[in-house]
Scaffold this motif. Structure first.
Motif, PDB file in Angstrom:
ATOM      1  N   SER A 139       0.837  -1.395  -0.107  1.00 47.09           N
ATOM      2  CA  SER A 139      -0.017   0.024  -0.043  1.00 47.09           C
ATOM      3  C   SER A 139       0.743   1.185  -0.141  1.00 47.09           C
ATOM      4  O   SER A 139       0.408   2.168  -0.654  1.00 47.09           O
ATOM      5  CB  SER A 139      -0.857   0.073   1.238  1.00 47.09           C
ATOM      6  OG  SER A 139      -1.847  -1.080   1.143  1.00 47.09           O
ATOM      7  N   TYR A 140       1.996   1.314   0.884  1.00 45.61           N
ATOM      8  CA  TYR A 140       2.615   2.508   0.881  1.00 45.61           C
ATOM      9  C   TYR A 140       3.156   2.790  -0.324  1.00 45.61           C
ATOM     10  O   TYR A 140       3.279   4.152  -0.959  1.00 45.61           O
ATOM     11  CB  TYR A 140       3.800   2.226   1.904  1.00 45.61           C
ATOM     12  CG  TYR A 140       4.659   3.584   2.148  1.00 45.61           C
ATOM     13  CD1 TYR A 140       4.519   4.476   3.036  1.00 45.61           C
ATOM     14  CD2 TYR A 140       5.876   3.485   1.398  1.00 45.61           C
ATOM     15  CE1 TYR A 140       5.375   5.933   3.045  1.00 45.61           C
ATOM     16  CE2 TYR A 140       6.753   4.722   1.255  1.00 45.61           C
ATOM     17  CZ  TYR A 140       6.414   5.765   2.131  1.00 45.61           C
ATOM     18  OH  TYR A 140       7.087   6.748   2.331  1.00 45.61           O
ATOM     19  N   THR A 151       2.537   1.767  -3.396  1.00 43.68           N
ATOM     20  CA  THR A 151       1.549   2.075  -4.530  1.00 43.68           C
ATOM     21  C   THR A 151       0.781   3.275  -4.440  1.00 43.68           C
ATOM     22  O   THR A 151       0.353   3.680  -5.465  1.00 43.68           O
ATOM     23  CB  THR A 151       0.610   0.634  -4.490  1.00 43.68           C
ATOM     24  OG1 THR A 151       1.154  -0.435  -4.511  1.00 43.68           O
ATOM     25  CG2 THR A 151      -0.477   0.858  -5.618  1.00 43.68           C
ATOM     26  N   PHE A 152       0.333   3.655  -3.293  1.00 41.97           N
ATOM     27  CA  PHE A 152      -0.462   4.944  -3.017  1.00 41.97           C
ATOM     28  C   PHE A 152       0.209   5.733  -2.509  1.00 41.97           C
ATOM     29  O   PHE A 152      -0.249   7.071  -3.055  1.00 41.97           O
ATOM     30  CB  PHE A 152      -1.554   4.348  -2.397  1.00 41.97           C
ATOM     31  CG  PHE A 152      -2.302   3.121  -2.792  1.00 41.97           C
ATOM     32  CD1 PHE A 152      -3.102   3.149  -3.969  1.00 41.97           C
ATOM     33  CD2 PHE A 152      -2.457   1.958  -2.151  1.00 41.97           C
ATOM     34  CE1 PHE A 152      -3.688   2.097  -4.748  1.00 41.97           C
ATOM     35  CE2 PHE A 152      -3.237   1.127  -2.552  1.00 41.97           C
ATOM     36  CZ  PHE A 152      -3.797   0.942  -3.927  1.00 41.97           C
ATOM     37  N   LEU A 153       1.067   5.702  -1.456  1.00 43.16           N
ATOM     38  CA  LEU A 153       1.537   6.872  -0.641  1.00 43.16           C
ATOM     39  C   LEU A 153       2.817   7.527  -1.498  1.00 43.16           C
ATOM     40  O   LEU A 153       2.868   8.728  -1.389  1.00 43.16           O
ATOM     41  CB  LEU A 153       1.642   6.349   0.739  1.00 43.16           C
ATOM     42  CG  LEU A 153       0.406   6.153   1.591  1.00 43.16           C
ATOM     43  CD1 LEU A 153       0.858   5.842   3.079  1.00 43.16           C
ATOM     44  CD2 LEU A 153      -0.531   7.392   1.420  1.00 43.16           C
ATOM     45  N   LYS A 154       3.631   6.578  -1.797  1.00 42.70           N
ATOM     46  CA  LYS A 154       4.868   7.166  -2.396  1.00 42.70           C
ATOM     47  C   LYS A 154       4.811   8.053  -3.618  1.00 42.70           C
ATOM     48  O   LYS A 154       5.492   8.906  -3.591  1.00 42.70           O
ATOM     49  CB  LYS A 154       6.133   5.941  -2.608  1.00 42.70           C
ATOM     50  CG  LYS A 154       7.335   6.370  -2.770  1.00 42.70           C
ATOM     51  CD  LYS A 154       8.325   5.095  -2.974  1.00 42.70           C
ATOM     52  CE  LYS A 154       9.624   5.491  -3.322  1.00 42.70           C
ATOM     53  NZ  LYS A 154      10.422   4.348  -3.091  1.00 42.70           N
ATOM     54  N   PRO A 155       3.778   7.400  -4.509  1.00 48.44           N
ATOM     55  CA  PRO A 155       3.534   8.469  -5.452  1.00 48.44           C
ATOM     56  C   PRO A 155       3.489  10.025  -5.132  1.00 48.44           C
ATOM     57  O   PRO A 155       3.482  10.962  -5.771  1.00 48.44           O
ATOM     58  CB  PRO A 155       2.678   7.905  -6.140  1.00 48.44           C
ATOM     59  CG  PRO A 155       2.641   6.591  -6.051  1.00 48.44           C
ATOM     60  CD  PRO A 155       3.094   6.368  -4.651  1.00 48.44           C
ATOM     61  N   LEU A 156       2.467  10.122  -4.125  1.00 49.19           N
ATOM     62  CA  LEU A 156       1.987  11.414  -3.569  1.00 49.19           C
ATOM     63  C   LEU A 156       3.462  12.072  -2.808  1.00 49.19           C
ATOM     64  O   LEU A 156       3.762  13.154  -3.147  1.00 49.19           O
ATOM     65  CB  LEU A 156       1.223  11.367  -2.313  1.00 49.19           C
ATOM     66  CG  LEU A 156      -0.430  10.894  -2.824  1.00 49.19           C
ATOM     67  CD1 LEU A 156      -1.223  10.486  -1.792  1.00 49.19           C
ATOM     68  CD2 LEU A 156      -1.036  12.152  -3.689  1.00 49.19           C
ATOM     69  N   PHE A 157       4.289  11.368  -1.976  1.00 47.82           N
ATOM     70  CA  PHE A 157       5.172  11.968  -1.346  1.00 47.82           C
ATOM     71  C   PHE A 157       6.509  12.293  -2.109  1.00 47.82           C
ATOM     72  O   PHE A 157       7.104  13.131  -1.777  1.00 47.82           O
ATOM     73  CB  PHE A 157       5.794  10.813  -0.178  1.00 47.82           C
ATOM     74  CG  PHE A 157       4.577  10.676   0.933  1.00 47.82           C
ATOM     75  CD1 PHE A 157       3.614  11.710   1.258  1.00 47.82           C
ATOM     76  CD2 PHE A 157       4.679   9.379   1.707  1.00 47.82           C
ATOM     77  CE1 PHE A 157       2.684  11.435   1.952  1.00 47.82           C
ATOM     78  CE2 PHE A 157       3.806   9.248   2.405  1.00 47.82           C
ATOM     79  CZ  PHE A 157       2.797  10.087   3.003  1.00 47.82           C
ATOM     80  N   SER A 158       6.452  11.445  -3.351  1.00 51.12           N
ATOM     81  CA  SER A 158       7.836  11.757  -4.211  1.00 51.12           C
ATOM     82  C   SER A 158       7.119  12.883  -5.479  1.00 51.12           C
ATOM     83  O   SER A 158       7.888  13.040  -6.255  1.00 51.12           O
ATOM     84  CB  SER A 158       8.246  10.705  -4.774  1.00 51.12           C
ATOM     85  OG  SER A 158       7.165   9.812  -5.675  1.00 51.12           O
ATOM     86  N   GLY A 169      -4.907   6.411  11.574  1.00 52.03           N
ATOM     87  CA  GLY A 169      -6.311   6.280  10.556  1.00 52.03           C
ATOM     88  C   GLY A 169      -6.509   7.428   9.961  1.00 52.03           C
ATOM     89  O   GLY A 169      -7.122   7.315   8.920  1.00 52.03           O
ATOM     90  N   ASN A 170      -6.686   8.659  10.783  1.00 46.68           N
ATOM     91  CA  ASN A 170      -7.037   9.803   9.906  1.00 46.68           C
ATOM     92  C   ASN A 170      -6.313  10.346   8.785  1.00 46.68           C
ATOM     93  O   ASN A 170      -6.599  10.844   7.748  1.00 46.68           O
ATOM     94  CB  ASN A 170      -7.159  10.796  10.903  1.00 46.68           C
ATOM     95  CG  ASN A 170      -8.428  10.674  11.864  1.00 46.68           C
ATOM     96  OD1 ASN A 170      -9.418  10.232  11.342  1.00 46.68           O
ATOM     97  ND2 ASN A 170      -8.218  10.984  13.207  1.00 46.68           N
ATOM     98  N   LEU A 171      -4.783   9.965   8.846  1.00 50.47           N
ATOM     99  CA  LEU A 171      -3.912  10.151   8.069  1.00 50.47           C
ATOM    100  C   LEU A 171      -4.220   9.149   6.763  1.00 50.47           C
ATOM    101  O   LEU A 171      -4.067   9.764   5.396  1.00 50.47           O
ATOM    102  CB  LEU A 171      -2.369  10.205   8.646  1.00 50.47           C
ATOM    103  CG  LEU A 171      -1.787  11.150   9.379  1.00 50.47           C
ATOM    104  CD1 LEU A 171      -0.665  10.848   9.903  1.00 50.47           C
ATOM    105  CD2 LEU A 171      -2.096  12.580   8.965  1.00 50.47           C
ATOM    106  N   PHE A 172      -4.376   7.959   6.734  1.00 51.32           N
ATOM    107  CA  PHE A 172      -4.551   7.050   5.940  1.00 51.32           C
ATOM    108  C   PHE A 172      -5.999   7.707   5.013  1.00 51.32           C
ATOM    109  O   PHE A 172      -6.115   7.636   4.165  1.00 51.32           O
ATOM    110  CB  PHE A 172      -4.872   5.732   6.458  1.00 51.32           C
ATOM    111  CG  PHE A 172      -3.714   5.290   6.616  1.00 51.32           C
ATOM    112  CD1 PHE A 172      -2.705   4.875   5.638  1.00 51.32           C
ATOM    113  CD2 PHE A 172      -3.215   4.580   7.972  1.00 51.32           C
ATOM    114  CE1 PHE A 172      -1.416   4.219   5.858  1.00 51.32           C
ATOM    115  CE2 PHE A 172      -1.885   3.897   7.989  1.00 51.32           C
ATOM    116  CZ  PHE A 172      -0.992   3.704   7.133  1.00 51.32           C
ATOM    117  N   ALA A 173      -7.115   8.012   5.950  1.00 52.63           N
ATOM    118  CA  ALA A 173      -8.172   8.803   5.340  1.00 52.63           C
ATOM    119  C   ALA A 173      -7.821   9.871   4.480  1.00 52.63           C
ATOM    120  O   ALA A 173      -8.390  10.200   3.265  1.00 52.63           O
ATOM    121  CB  ALA A 173      -9.218   8.949   6.231  1.00 52.63           C
TER     122      ALA A 173
END
Length: 291
Positions: free
Chosen positions: A109-110, A112-119, A162-166
């Protein structure tokens, strides 16, 4: 005073538990200080405007922000905060490291979904306003985390994460089909080491030759590149940074003006007074009294 020290000045206003690296603190410009100078870090940062208006610069683009706007600063982005003459702004900083949301090797998940945002592969807006589709969710998640951080109930890290994931789910679903164009990125990587060095060592003597070597340039190319990228020569940038830190110290301590001038790297009090008045429009003593 470097950026970590600047943050520590506001611990009395912060909701912070050292055991869990999710930091929030309240600041205002120009009441607390005139500006937060250009800097960068490896954390994600939200700047949540609570009242008034001001200016936030991200990767050399300036944005005027207003009450309830939310700025999203990704790891490595150069950013600064400053007051608009005659106006004030109260805001909340929310800072945490992306690793706080990393998953195990079995869960992609990290990456696939979060790293594209953070990078910054996705074209997520720098400033979120009420017009943005994800704004309501982002604001609601930050507000819920603020409420949690008021009392730190048992198991609070679960709720904050949980709120950060949302929150990031809302951003990802809104912008997953909007890729960021590499052509819009400014070539600033070469200067990051210089900016970080100034942040951590601004009170020490430093030469053009040393900074050019740090950036991997010849002296002449460094001077030209720095001015073209930053808009001012390196020496002017360094002096402005030192004066900004002096302004903070004038408000946060009872040290003498001579002591503060020396502490930020000026060895001539007369020159310090002239330079300070040129940048802030008043003498150091008047600045201290006015604020």
């Amino acid at each position: 005073m470097n950026i970590p020290e600047y943050e520590s000045y506001h611990e009395q206003k912060s909701h912070f538990d050292a055991a869990f690296p999710y930091n929030t603190y309240l600041c205002s410009v120009p009441l607390d200080f005139m500006q937060v100078p250009l800097h960068w870090h490896d954390e994600v940062e939200f700047i949540y405007i609570k009242k008034g208006c001001g200016e936030i610069s991200v990767d050399f683009t300036a944005y005027e922000v207003h009450e309830e706007d939310i700025a999203l600063i990704m790891p490595g982005q150069l950013h600064a905060i400053s007051a608009i003459p005659g106006k004030s702004m109260e805001y909340e900083n929310i800072i945490f490291h992306p690793k706080m949301l990393e998953s195990s090797a079995a869960d992609s998940s990290y990456h696939t979904f979060l790293k594209p945002l953070f990078s910054m592969q996705l074209a997520c807006p720098i400033i979120l306003t009420k017009k943005d589709s994800s704004y309501a969710t982002v604001r609601s998640c930050l507000d819920r985390n603020d409420n949690i951080c008021m009392s730190f109930p048992a198991g609070y890290p679960l709720a904050i994460k949980g709120n950060l994931f949302a929150l990031f789910f809302a951003l990802y679903t809104s912008y997953s089909d909007k890729k960021r164009s590499p052509s819009t990125e400014k070539n600033i990587e070469k200067l990051k080491s210089v900016i970080k060095y100034v942040e951590l060592n601004y009170a020490s003597p430093m030469t053009i030759a040393e900074m050019a070597d740090l950036a991997g340039f010849s002296e002449s190319h460094f001077m030209k590149y720095f001015k073209n990228t930053m808009g001012v020569p390196f020496t002017a940038y360094l002096n402005s940074y030192r004066l900004t830190m002096a302004g903070r110290m004038l408000l946060q301590s009872d040290d003498t003006i001579l002591s503060i001038a020396t502490e930020v790297g000026f060895d001539n009090l007369s020159y310090f007074n002239r330079a300070f008045k040129k940048q802030f429009g008043m003498t150091p003593s008047a600045y201290r009294q006015a604020n």
